[in-house]
Design an enzyme around this catalytic site. Structure first.
Site, short mmCIF file in Angstrom:
data_model
loop_
_atom_site.label_atom_id
_atom_site.label_comp_id
_atom_site.label_asym_id
_atom_site.label_seq_id
_atom_site.Cartn_x
_atom_site.Cartn_y
_atom_site.Cartn_z
N ASP A 1 -8.89 3.41 5.91
CA ASP A 1 -7.18 3.80 7.13
C ASP A 1 -7.30 4.39 7.89
OD1 ASP A 1 -5.02 4.18 8.30
OD2 ASP A 1 -3.77 4.47 6.43
N GLU B 1 -7.16 4.72 12.34
CA GLU B 1 -5.80 4.18 13.34
C GLU B 1 -5.46 5.49 13.85
OE1 GLU B 1 -2.02 4.14 11.35
OE2 GLU B 1 -3.01 3.39 9.80
N ASP C 1 1.06 -1.16 0.20
CA ASP C 1 -0.18 -0.02 0.31
C ASP C 1 0.61 0.74 -0.10
OD1 ASP C 1 -0.60 0.67 3.46
OD2 ASP C 1 0.19 -1.29 3.26
#
Length: 212
Positions: free
Chosen positions: A101, A103, A12
């Site tokens: 994503d 996080e 990625d």
């Protein structure tokens, strides 16, 4: 985490990797890639188009990802921003479902000031919006509507280790929680640009997931 007897390599990437030689990536055995498209509701990755076209021309299966800022706006708002900036999905056999994503906060409270229940609700808002706009099913392991990227530590702390997404999304996690074994990021650097990842399956399974 047991990857299984068959696995396909993935990376990625974002603009942080600069210019990428995609033919070298293919020669190194990489089969698919997630490419950063957006962040929050104000940032679009300046290298996204070049990376996406380069990966496509090199014959890679590819998908886009969005870096979440749950403190900035609703999940639906950010999903729509992602979708209008090429984060969608088509059943062409080479496009992966979009990835969220979510996080560690890069510039503030670890959980963005949200309780665990509020964070789960935010993720559901993003996922449900993405699902409804793309029409991608989320009823079987290879027809999930959204990939979720996180880490076990953050997921445990900020969602209360929620299992709400284990059955209808592909988790894309660092160190895997129990039962989440489809994608695994095993290193943040290596022989290829970006994060080093694997898919727990063969090329045919990857193709079926892309087709939805």
């Amino acid at each position: 985490m047991a990857i299984g007897y068959h696995h396909e390599s993935c990376i990625d990437v974002s603009h942080f990797q600069g210019s990428i030689n995609w033919n070298t990536i293919v020669n190194n055995g990489v089969k698919f890639v997630f490419i950063k498209a957006t962040e929050g509701t104000t940032f679009t990755d300046p290298n996204f188009s070049n990376n996406y076209v380069g990966a496509t021309n090199a014959g890679l299966t590819r998908g886009a990802y969005h870096f979440a800022h749950p403190d900035a706006s609703s999940g639906a708002t950010q999903a729509n921003f992602f979708l209008i900036h090429r984060g969608g999905w088509t059943a062409d056999g080479i496009t992966l479902p979009g990835a969220l994503d979510i996080e560690y906060n890069p510039s503030g409270a670890e959980c963005y000031g949200l309780s665990a229940s509020a964070m789960v609700s935010w993720i559901k808002d993003f996922s449900n919006t993405y699902h409804s706009k793309t029409g991608r099913a989320n009823t079987t392991a290879l027809s999930v509507s959204l990939v979720i990227y996180s880490t076990t530590d953050w997921w445990t702390t900020c969602t209360g280790n929620s299992a709400a997404f284990a059955n209808d999304n592909f988790p894309f996690i660092g160190t895997l929680p129990a039962g989440w074994s489809t994608f695994w990021q095993y290193a943040d650097s290596g022989p290829n640009p970006g994060d080093q990842d694997v898919f727990n399956g063969d090329a045919a399974g990857l193709g079926r997931m892309a087709k939805g």
